[in-house]
Write a protein that holds these residues in place. Structure first.
Motif, short mmCIF file in Angstrom:
data_model
loop_
_atom_site.label_atom_id
_atom_site.label_comp_id
_atom_site.label_asym_id
_atom_site.label_seq_id
_atom_site.Cartn_x
_atom_site.Cartn_y
_atom_site.Cartn_z
N LYS A 198 -16.34 83.41 109.35
CA LYS A 198 -15.31 82.58 108.74
C LYS A 198 -13.96 83.31 108.76
O LYS A 198 -12.90 82.71 108.98
CB LYS A 198 -15.70 82.21 107.32
CG LYS A 198 -14.88 81.07 106.72
CD LYS A 198 -15.48 80.59 105.40
CE LYS A 198 -16.72 79.74 105.63
NZ LYS A 198 -17.27 79.18 104.36
N PHE A 200 -17.60 75.18 109.33
CA PHE A 200 -16.21 75.40 108.92
C PHE A 200 -15.61 74.02 108.66
O PHE A 200 -15.37 73.24 109.58
CB PHE A 200 -15.43 76.11 110.02
CG PHE A 200 -16.00 77.45 110.42
CD1 PHE A 200 -16.67 78.24 109.50
CD2 PHE A 200 -15.87 77.91 111.72
CE1 PHE A 200 -17.19 79.46 109.85
CE2 PHE A 200 -16.38 79.15 112.08
CZ PHE A 200 -17.05 79.93 111.16
N LYS A 249 -7.85 83.32 113.54
CA LYS A 249 -7.31 82.54 114.66
C LYS A 249 -6.36 81.46 114.14
O LYS A 249 -5.32 81.19 114.76
CB LYS A 249 -8.45 81.89 115.45
CG LYS A 249 -9.26 82.89 116.26
CD LYS A 249 -10.28 82.17 117.16
CE LYS A 249 -11.04 83.17 118.02
NZ LYS A 249 -11.94 82.51 118.99
N LEU A 284 -17.58 79.13 117.62
CA LEU A 284 -16.38 79.93 117.38
C LEU A 284 -15.84 80.57 118.65
O LEU A 284 -14.62 80.62 118.88
CB LEU A 284 -16.67 81.01 116.33
CG LEU A 284 -15.52 81.94 115.96
CD1 LEU A 284 -14.32 81.16 115.44
CD2 LEU A 284 -15.98 82.95 114.90
N VAL A 310 -13.47 78.48 120.55
CA VAL A 310 -12.19 78.10 119.93
C VAL A 310 -11.09 79.02 120.44
O VAL A 310 -11.17 80.24 120.30
CB VAL A 310 -12.28 78.18 118.40
CG1 VAL A 310 -10.92 77.91 117.77
CG2 VAL A 310 -13.31 77.18 117.88
N PHE A 313 -12.51 82.94 112.16
CA PHE A 313 -11.96 81.60 112.33
C PHE A 313 -10.59 81.49 111.66
O PHE A 313 -9.62 81.00 112.24
CB PHE A 313 -12.92 80.57 111.73
CG PHE A 313 -12.52 79.14 111.94
CD1 PHE A 313 -12.83 78.47 113.12
CD2 PHE A 313 -11.82 78.44 110.96
CE1 PHE A 313 -12.46 77.14 113.32
CE2 PHE A 313 -11.45 77.12 111.14
CZ PHE A 313 -11.77 76.46 112.32
N SER A 338 -20.19 77.20 113.24
CA SER A 338 -19.73 78.56 113.56
C SER A 338 -20.19 79.02 114.93
O SER A 338 -19.58 79.90 115.54
CB SER A 338 -20.21 79.54 112.49
OG SER A 338 -21.63 79.57 112.44
#
Length: 437
Positions: free
Chosen positions: A335, A255, A341, A287, A290, A338, A284
């Motif tokens: 993706k 990413f 978020k 993830l 995160v 992500f 990734s």
């Protein structure tokens, strides 16, 4: 030639002709002419030298001038007649066979004698396997089940590609069931294979191509993206891009983003801005670690589809308060998570944009992102840009323009851009914006 081999040739040829007859398959009780082998013209010209649509006919070699071959054929046919699979019609001399006619009353036994499944058995197996996906939560699996089962039930036999797939159908359906159970969660290619088959390479080696053929045939969005990719580069999406679309990854994605912000993880924070304007690549695989983003110094977010434009934007149009995210075409499931978020962390005063090609693919990508970024807006994707860069645009065939026009109502934010595309007959790729700079 051994008698057993001749039996296989004779019976296989009759069954080929049986499968070519829709009456035999659908209304056997009304069949007036049984599938048959006619030897009447083989004495002057061998059948194996004739052109025929039956693949077994080229092996037929009933030679009346060779007593050994003649006897072997007669003996093989007599045995098949004793088993009830066919009936022989001889010439008056009772030496030369004239016609062999298949007997429909023992069709199932005839296939079993050759160690094969009959068309009816193949259809039953196919329908039963696919029935598990009748109410699938995955739209393309539902579409696959409905279409394929309707075809085989109407024809009462499998088509060419279906026949080729049948030996792998059970394992393929098992892979589909595991995929459905993932409920959109991403998974690595080898983990998927291990979960399904206890073999890290089995899926890739045996089923990957079958899996992708079905997805791209029955997932309208992926099919459209594949078509767009072929129009642009002549090759289409790579195998890995198709797998990433459904959430199966050969290796972790990166990413890539740039901006004066911080990425918050369970272990602390990562300062993306410390490497401004070059940005960072986040694997990734991280993830799940995160938690969110600190965006106090950001006033807008731009997702850029094209890597060249991402790089050029950073160097030609650096803006410290803009967070730039490299999209790379359609977004994979990871993706999208992500970006979801990121969108959740962005307060209402931060505008969120997509900059993509001004074409059908770009409009579809916008729709895809809008599902996780509800306040997404188009960036440099309007009628004004079409008019400005029309001379550098990609000429489109009328069929493409007609398809775009037919779908215009599905993209209300792009109606004016679509009208401009129709007017000039071209679509605009992002690279045009930097072509003369």
């Amino acid at each position: 030639m051994a008698a057993e081999a001749i039996e296989q040739i004779l019976l296989s040829l009759l069954l080929e002709k049986y499968e070519e007859s829709s009456n035999c398959l659908l209304q056997p009780e009304k069949v007036m002419r049984l599938p048959q082998i006619n030897f009447s013209n083989t004495y002057e010209k061998k059948i194996n030298k004739k052109k025929s649509r039956y693949k077994m006919e080229k092996y037929l070699d009933y030679q009346t001038t060779n007593s050994k071959i003649l006897h072997a054929y007669n003996e093989a046919a007599e045995h098949l007649q004793q088993l009830g699979f066919l009936k022989i019609e001889y010439y008056p001399d009772q030496i030369l066979m004239k016609v062999l006619r298949l007997q429909l009353t023992r069709i199932q036994e005839a296939y079993a004698y050759l160690g094969q499944l009959s068309p009816q058995q193949q259809v039953t197996l196919w329908v039963e396997q696919l029935q598990a996906f009748q109410n699938s939560s995955v739209p393309w699996l539902r579409a696959w089940q409905a279409k394929e089962n309707s075809v085989v039930q109407a024809k009462q036999k499998l088509q060419g590609e279906q026949k080729k797939l049948l030996p792998r159908l059970t394992n393929l359906c098992h892979a589909f069931q595991l995929y459905e159970q993932l409920q959109g969660q991403g998974i690595s290619l080898r983990s998927f294979s291990i979960k399904a088959f206890n073999d890290s390479k089995y899926f890739e080696r045996e089923l990957r191509e079958d899996f992708l053929k079905i997805v791209i045939k029955y997932d309208e969005e992926l099919a459209e993206l594949e078509q767009e990719a072929k129009l642009k580069d002549g090759f289409g999406l790579s195998t890995w891009e198709k797998l990433a679309y459904v959430g199966i990854y050969a290796r972790p994605e990166l990413f890539v983003l740039s901006g004066k912000c911080q990425l918050l993880t369970e272990s602390g924070s990562l300062d993306v801005g410390a490497n401004y304007p070059y940005g960072l690549g986040i694997p990734s695989s991280s993830l799940e670690n995160v938690c969110g983003f600190a965006l106090q110094e950001i006033n807008r977010i731009i997702c850029i589809e094209n890597k060249t434009c991402y790089d050029e934007f950073l160097f030609q149009e650096p803006e410290e308060r803009t967070l730039i995210f490299y999209l790379g075409g359609f977004a994979s499931k990871l993706k999208l998570r992500f970006l979801s978020k990121l969108g959740e962390a962005a307060p209402p005063n931060i505008a969120i944009y997509l900059w993509s090609d001004i074409d059908l693919g770009g409009f579809k990508i916008f729709q895809q992102l809008q599902e996780v970024l509800p306040r997404l807006q188009p960036y440099r994707m309007g009628a004004q840009e079409v008019e400005k860069y029309a001379a550098l645009g990609l000429p489109r065939e009328q069929a493409y323009l007609d398809r775009l026009q037919a779908q215009a109502d599905s993209y209300p934010l792009f109606k004016k851009a679509i009208a401009a595309i129709m007017r000039y007959g071209v679509t605009i790729e992002q690279e045009c914006f930097y072509q003369n700079k």
